[in-house]
Motif scaffolding. Structure first.
Motif, PDB file in Angstrom:
ATOM      1  N   PHE A  20     -17.249 -34.857 -22.214  1.00 27.73           N
ATOM      2  CA  PHE A  20     -18.035 -35.494 -23.274  1.00 27.73           C
ATOM      3  C   PHE A  20     -18.497 -36.878 -22.818  1.00 27.73           C
ATOM      4  O   PHE A  20     -19.667 -37.237 -22.942  1.00 27.73           O
ATOM      5  CB  PHE A  20     -17.198 -35.608 -24.547  1.00 27.73           C
ATOM      6  CG  PHE A  20     -17.872 -36.367 -25.668  1.00 27.73           C
ATOM      7  CD1 PHE A  20     -18.671 -35.697 -26.590  1.00 27.73           C
ATOM      8  CD2 PHE A  20     -17.708 -37.737 -25.793  1.00 27.73           C
ATOM      9  CE1 PHE A  20     -19.297 -36.398 -27.625  1.00 27.73           C
ATOM     10  CE2 PHE A  20     -18.332 -38.442 -26.807  1.00 27.73           C
ATOM     11  CZ  PHE A  20     -19.130 -37.772 -27.734  1.00 27.73           C
ATOM     12  N   MET A  21     -17.569 -37.636 -22.260  1.00 29.76           N
ATOM     13  CA  MET A  21     -17.904 -38.984 -21.817  1.00 29.76           C
ATOM     14  C   MET A  21     -18.860 -38.962 -20.633  1.00 29.76           C
ATOM     15  O   MET A  21     -19.739 -39.830 -20.505  1.00 29.76           O
ATOM     16  CB  MET A  21     -16.630 -39.761 -21.454  1.00 29.76           C
ATOM     17  CG  MET A  21     -16.865 -41.237 -21.167  1.00 29.76           C
ATOM     18  SD  MET A  21     -17.709 -42.111 -22.527  1.00 29.76           S
ATOM     19  CE  MET A  21     -16.473 -41.976 -23.826  1.00 29.76           C
ATOM     20  N   ALA A  22     -18.723 -37.970 -19.761  1.00 29.20           N
ATOM     21  CA  ALA A  22     -19.637 -37.860 -18.622  1.00 29.20           C
ATOM     22  C   ALA A  22     -21.074 -37.667 -19.115  1.00 29.20           C
ATOM     23  O   ALA A  22     -22.005 -38.324 -18.628  1.00 29.20           O
ATOM     24  CB  ALA A  22     -19.220 -36.704 -17.722  1.00 29.20           C
ATOM     25  N   GLY A  23     -21.248 -36.740 -20.077  1.00 34.03           N
ATOM     26  CA  GLY A  23     -22.578 -36.537 -20.633  1.00 34.03           C
ATOM     27  C   GLY A  23     -23.105 -37.765 -21.336  1.00 34.03           C
ATOM     28  O   GLY A  23     -24.309 -38.066 -21.292  1.00 34.03           O
ATOM     29  N   ARG A  24     -22.193 -38.491 -21.949  1.00 34.22           N
ATOM     30  CA  ARG A  24     -22.618 -39.684 -22.698  1.00 34.22           C
ATOM     31  C   ARG A  24     -23.041 -40.823 -21.777  1.00 34.22           C
ATOM     32  O   ARG A  24     -24.081 -41.451 -21.999  1.00 34.22           O
ATOM     33  CB  ARG A  24     -21.501 -40.147 -23.622  1.00 34.22           C
ATOM     34  CG  ARG A  24     -21.862 -41.423 -24.357  1.00 34.22           C
ATOM     35  CD  ARG A  24     -21.024 -41.697 -25.564  1.00 34.22           C
ATOM     36  NE  ARG A  24     -21.523 -42.894 -26.245  1.00 34.22           N
ATOM     37  CZ  ARG A  24     -21.340 -43.160 -27.516  1.00 34.22           C
ATOM     38  NH1 ARG A  24     -20.690 -42.306 -28.282  1.00 34.22           N
ATOM     39  NH2 ARG A  24     -21.805 -44.273 -28.045  1.00 34.22           N
ATOM     40  N   GLY A  79     -34.723 -47.693 -20.471  1.00 36.22           N
ATOM     41  CA  GLY A  79     -35.952 -47.622 -21.253  1.00 36.22           C
ATOM     42  C   GLY A  79     -36.410 -46.234 -21.629  1.00 36.22           C
ATOM     43  O   GLY A  79     -37.470 -46.062 -22.249  1.00 36.22           O
ATOM     44  N   HIS A  80     -35.636 -45.211 -21.299  1.00 32.01           N
ATOM     45  CA  HIS A  80     -36.046 -43.830 -21.584  1.00 32.01           C
ATOM     46  C   HIS A  80     -35.619 -43.427 -22.992  1.00 32.01           C
ATOM     47  O   HIS A  80     -34.486 -43.667 -23.407  1.00 32.01           O
ATOM     48  CB  HIS A  80     -35.428 -42.880 -20.559  1.00 32.01           C
ATOM     49  CG  HIS A  80     -35.876 -43.142 -19.155  1.00 32.01           C
ATOM     50  ND1 HIS A  80     -37.026 -42.618 -18.636  1.00 32.01           N
ATOM     51  CD2 HIS A  80     -35.324 -43.908 -18.166  1.00 32.01           C
ATOM     52  CE1 HIS A  80     -37.164 -43.024 -17.372  1.00 32.01           C
ATOM     53  NE2 HIS A  80     -36.147 -43.822 -17.075  1.00 32.01           N
ATOM     54  N   LYS A  81     -36.542 -42.789 -23.696  1.00 32.81           N
ATOM     55  CA  LYS A  81     -36.238 -42.258 -25.020  1.00 32.81           C
ATOM     56  C   LYS A  81     -36.527 -40.762 -25.113  1.00 32.81           C
ATOM     57  O   LYS A  81     -35.900 -40.056 -25.909  1.00 32.81           O
ATOM     58  CB  LYS A  81     -37.051 -43.003 -26.082  1.00 32.81           C
ATOM     59  CG  LYS A  81     -36.656 -44.473 -26.226  1.00 32.81           C
ATOM     60  CD  LYS A  81     -37.445 -45.139 -27.335  1.00 32.81           C
ATOM     61  CE  LYS A  81     -37.050 -46.606 -27.482  1.00 32.81           C
ATOM     62  NZ  LYS A  81     -37.836 -47.284 -28.564  1.00 32.81           N
ATOM     63  N   LYS A  82     -37.496 -40.304 -24.319  1.00 30.06           N
ATOM     64  CA  LYS A  82     -37.826 -38.880 -24.287  1.00 30.06           C
ATOM     65  C   LYS A  82     -37.042 -38.237 -23.147  1.00 30.06           C
ATOM     66  O   LYS A  82     -37.493 -38.187 -22.003  1.00 30.06           O
ATOM     67  CB  LYS A  82     -39.327 -38.688 -24.102  1.00 30.06           C
ATOM     68  CG  LYS A  82     -40.149 -39.282 -25.250  1.00 30.06           C
ATOM     69  CD  LYS A  82     -41.634 -39.127 -25.002  1.00 30.06           C
ATOM     70  CE  LYS A  82     -42.435 -39.716 -26.164  1.00 30.06           C
ATOM     71  NZ  LYS A  82     -43.897 -39.594 -25.939  1.00 30.06           N
ATOM     72  N   ARG A 106     -20.498 -31.624 -22.277  1.00 36.51           N
ATOM     73  CA  ARG A 106     -21.459 -32.568 -21.688  1.00 36.51           C
ATOM     74  C   ARG A 106     -22.704 -32.689 -22.562  1.00 36.51           C
ATOM     75  O   ARG A 106     -23.260 -33.777 -22.725  1.00 36.51           O
ATOM     76  CB  ARG A 106     -21.812 -32.129 -20.258  1.00 36.51           C
ATOM     77  CG  ARG A 106     -20.620 -32.269 -19.313  1.00 36.51           C
ATOM     78  CD  ARG A 106     -20.866 -31.716 -17.916  1.00 36.51           C
ATOM     79  NE  ARG A 106     -19.629 -31.808 -17.130  1.00 36.51           N
ATOM     80  CZ  ARG A 106     -19.526 -31.520 -15.840  1.00 36.51           C
ATOM     81  NH1 ARG A 106     -20.588 -31.112 -15.156  1.00 36.51           N
ATOM     82  NH2 ARG A 106     -18.357 -31.649 -15.215  1.00 36.51           N
ATOM     83  N   TYR A 107     -23.126 -31.568 -23.135  1.00 34.75           N
ATOM     84  CA  TYR A 107     -24.238 -31.609 -24.084  1.00 34.75           C
ATOM     85  C   TYR A 107     -23.865 -32.458 -25.299  1.00 34.75           C
ATOM     86  O   TYR A 107     -24.693 -33.248 -25.798  1.00 34.75           O
ATOM     87  CB  TYR A 107     -24.610 -30.199 -24.537  1.00 34.75           C
ATOM     88  CG  TYR A 107     -25.485 -30.179 -25.770  1.00 34.75           C
ATOM     89  CD1 TYR A 107     -26.843 -30.494 -25.697  1.00 34.75           C
ATOM     90  CD2 TYR A 107     -24.940 -29.880 -27.028  1.00 34.75           C
ATOM     91  CE1 TYR A 107     -27.633 -30.504 -26.833  1.00 34.75           C
ATOM     92  CE2 TYR A 107     -25.732 -29.885 -28.170  1.00 34.75           C
ATOM     93  CZ  TYR A 107     -27.076 -30.197 -28.066  1.00 34.75           C
ATOM     94  OH  TYR A 107     -27.860 -30.219 -29.195  1.00 34.75           O
ATOM     95  N   ALA A 108     -22.643 -32.306 -25.800  1.00 38.02           N
ATOM     96  CA  ALA A 108     -22.205 -33.085 -26.967  1.00 38.02           C
ATOM     97  C   ALA A 108     -22.251 -34.579 -26.669  1.00 38.02           C
ATOM     98  O   ALA A 108     -22.646 -35.383 -27.529  1.00 38.02           O
ATOM     99  CB  ALA A 108     -20.794 -32.666 -27.379  1.00 38.02           C
ATOM    100  N   ALA A 132     -24.981 -39.789 -27.474  1.00 32.81           N
ATOM    101  CA  ALA A 132     -25.610 -41.014 -26.962  1.00 32.81           C
ATOM    102  C   ALA A 132     -26.999 -41.203 -27.570  1.00 32.81           C
ATOM    103  O   ALA A 132     -27.393 -42.329 -27.918  1.00 32.81           O
ATOM    104  CB  ALA A 132     -25.702 -40.953 -25.441  1.00 32.81           C
ATOM    105  N   LEU A 133     -27.756 -40.113 -27.704  1.00 31.96           N
ATOM    106  CA  LEU A 133     -29.086 -40.216 -28.303  1.00 31.96           C
ATOM    107  C   LEU A 133     -28.988 -40.628 -29.770  1.00 31.96           C
ATOM    108  O   LEU A 133     -29.696 -41.545 -30.221  1.00 31.96           O
ATOM    109  CB  LEU A 133     -29.816 -38.877 -28.181  1.00 31.96           C
ATOM    110  CG  LEU A 133     -30.234 -38.420 -26.779  1.00 31.96           C
ATOM    111  CD1 LEU A 133     -30.914 -37.059 -26.853  1.00 31.96           C
ATOM    112  CD2 LEU A 133     -31.151 -39.440 -26.117  1.00 31.96           C
ATOM    113  N   MET A 134     -28.140 -39.969 -30.514  1.00 36.38           N
ATOM    114  CA  MET A 134     -28.046 -40.250 -31.944  1.00 36.38           C
ATOM    115  C   MET A 134     -27.507 -41.646 -32.216  1.00 36.38           C
ATOM    116  O   MET A 134     -27.859 -42.261 -33.232  1.00 36.38           O
ATOM    117  CB  MET A 134     -27.181 -39.186 -32.623  1.00 36.38           C
ATOM    118  CG  MET A 134     -27.856 -37.821 -32.662  1.00 36.38           C
ATOM    119  SD  MET A 134     -26.967 -36.582 -33.640  1.00 36.38           S
ATOM    120  CE  MET A 134     -25.510 -36.348 -32.633  1.00 36.38           C
ATOM    121  N   ALA A 135     -26.665 -42.160 -31.312  1.00 34.39           N
ATOM    122  CA  ALA A 135     -26.147 -43.517 -31.478  1.00 34.39           C
ATOM    123  C   ALA A 135     -27.266 -44.554 -31.400  1.00 34.39           C
ATOM    124  O   ALA A 135     -27.138 -45.653 -31.939  1.00 34.39           O
ATOM    125  CB  ALA A 135     -25.089 -43.805 -30.408  1.00 34.39           C
TER     126      ALA A 135
END
Length: 372
Positions: free
Chosen positions: A192-196, A206-209, A224-226, A231-234
């Motif tokens: 989980f942390m690796a994906g994050r 600077g990436h959002k997409k 890893r997906y989680a 990270a995105l939702m945060a």
């Protein structure tokens, strides 16, 4: 009464001899009480007494509704606690990616404690995993097993064999991943942390997409997906399903043959998080063939920091999987399990971000995603 006492001893000794001679093997069911009554012409109480004697000696184990089975811990009549000084290591693969260094480190740690390794690999198929596990059940040749689960993101038909190994006193330690349907000790990286952390790095640049490619038949891929989604939702960035490609083991090998699928997923994105360095390396090749420059047009991050990350045409930024530390922790945990039984805690090691050349720092003047 005296004759009955002699009879139960005779029955117990006869069963023990059948085990010693290999007529009844480790993990196999012994004769039922009804069968023993018929064979020896004794009362059911006498037959039950004989089996109880063997159970107290740790030679057999009763299972409600199933029967009585030979335990693996007794090593065909050897004194209780006698060990083979062999530990099995079963991984999905053996001679590629992170596995050679992992096995080498486990062997180093265990040989220092007087243990030999019995190495097997499943090629990530449930059929071969089942065959290997059944061999461990029947052979009685190992004290414990360090196992990497096969396709741990999917339901497995092999949980009953893992439970059987545990019931016979053969501890199983999972590495890298684990099955959700069984309580077992595991040692691995915090996926989980690796994906994050790789996703957070892209956001900080600077990436959002941000697209993603994750393995769906692997529990590590789910975790890893989680981490990616978290990270995105945060940062209040939407998790868009059209930007995610879920792949299985076979599809990873064939990524180059299905390039249009991945090009559609990264369309409009400036970055992509990959399940591991192998997937990232293949995506670099797909992008090169499609005229997409790395990192000018698309930033790519991997996970594991394997040799592939450094050798890639564009050296990959990746989350480091502490393979040697993981392997040594697994080796010493299996030894701890042999000493303490089930009173052992799982371990999840923390990844570390390794920055190379595959990520571009975006500025406010550019929106490269529209070019993909």
């Amino acid at each position: 009464m005296t004759e009955e006492r002699v009879k139960y001893k005779e029955i117990a000794e006869w069963i023990m001899e059948e085990v010693n001679q290999g007529h009844i093997r480790t993990g196999e069911r012994i004769y039922s009480e009804n069968e023993l009554v018929s064979m020896f012409r004794v009362s059911r109480q006498t037959a039950r007494h004989a089996v109880s004697v063997l159970e107290r000696r740790g030679i057999v184990k009763r299972r409600r509704g199933s029967g009585t089975y030979v335990r693996g811990i007794e090593r065909l009549g050897a004194p209780s606690g006698v060990r083979t000084m062999r530990i099995a290591v079963m991984t999905t693969y053996i001679d590629e990616y992170i596995f050679p260094s992992m096995i080498k480190e486990i062997e180093k740690c265990l040989s220092g404690k007087g243990y030999a390794l019995q190495i097997a690999f499943t090629n990530n198929t449930v059929e071969k995993e089942r065959m290997i596990l059944k061999g461990f059940l029947k052979g009685g040749e190992v004290d414990g097993i360090i196992a990497e689960p096969t396709k741990s993101g999917l339901p497995t038909p092999n949980l009953n064999i893992y439970r059987e190994l545990a019931s016979q006193g053969i501890p199983v330690l999972f590495i890298n991943s684990y099955y959700s349907g069984i309580q077992a000790v595991h040692v691995g990286m915090d996926d989980f942390m690796a994906g994050r952390i790789v996703t957070e790095h892209l956001i900080q640049c600077g990436h959002k997409k941000i697209a993603g490619i994750f393995k769906g038949d692997d529990g590590q891929g789910h975790r890893r997906y989680a981490g990616y989604a978290d990270a995105l939702m945060a940062r209040d960035i939407k998790v868009i399903g059209e930007r995610i490609a879920w792949v299985d083991t076979c599809q990873v090998r064939e990524m180059g043959e299905d390039a249009p699928r991945y090009l559609r997923r990264i369309l409009g994105c400036t970055a992509c998080v990959c399940y591991n360095d192998e997937v990232a390396n293949k995506l670099v090749g797909i992008c090169k063939e499609g005229g997409i420059r790395i990192p000018e047009d698309l930033s790519i991050v991997g996970i594991d920091n394997s040799d592939l990350a450094g050798r890639c045409e564009i050296p990959l930024t990746s989350a480091q999987n502490p393979v040697k530390e993981l392997a040594s922790a697994a080796a010493f945990k299996i030894l701890e399990m042999l000493e303490k039984g089930g009173d052992v805690e799982s371990v999840e090691l923390q990844p570390k971000l390794i920055i190379r050349k595959s990520v571009r720092l975006l500025d406010e003047l550019e929106e490269l995603g529209s070019r993909l």
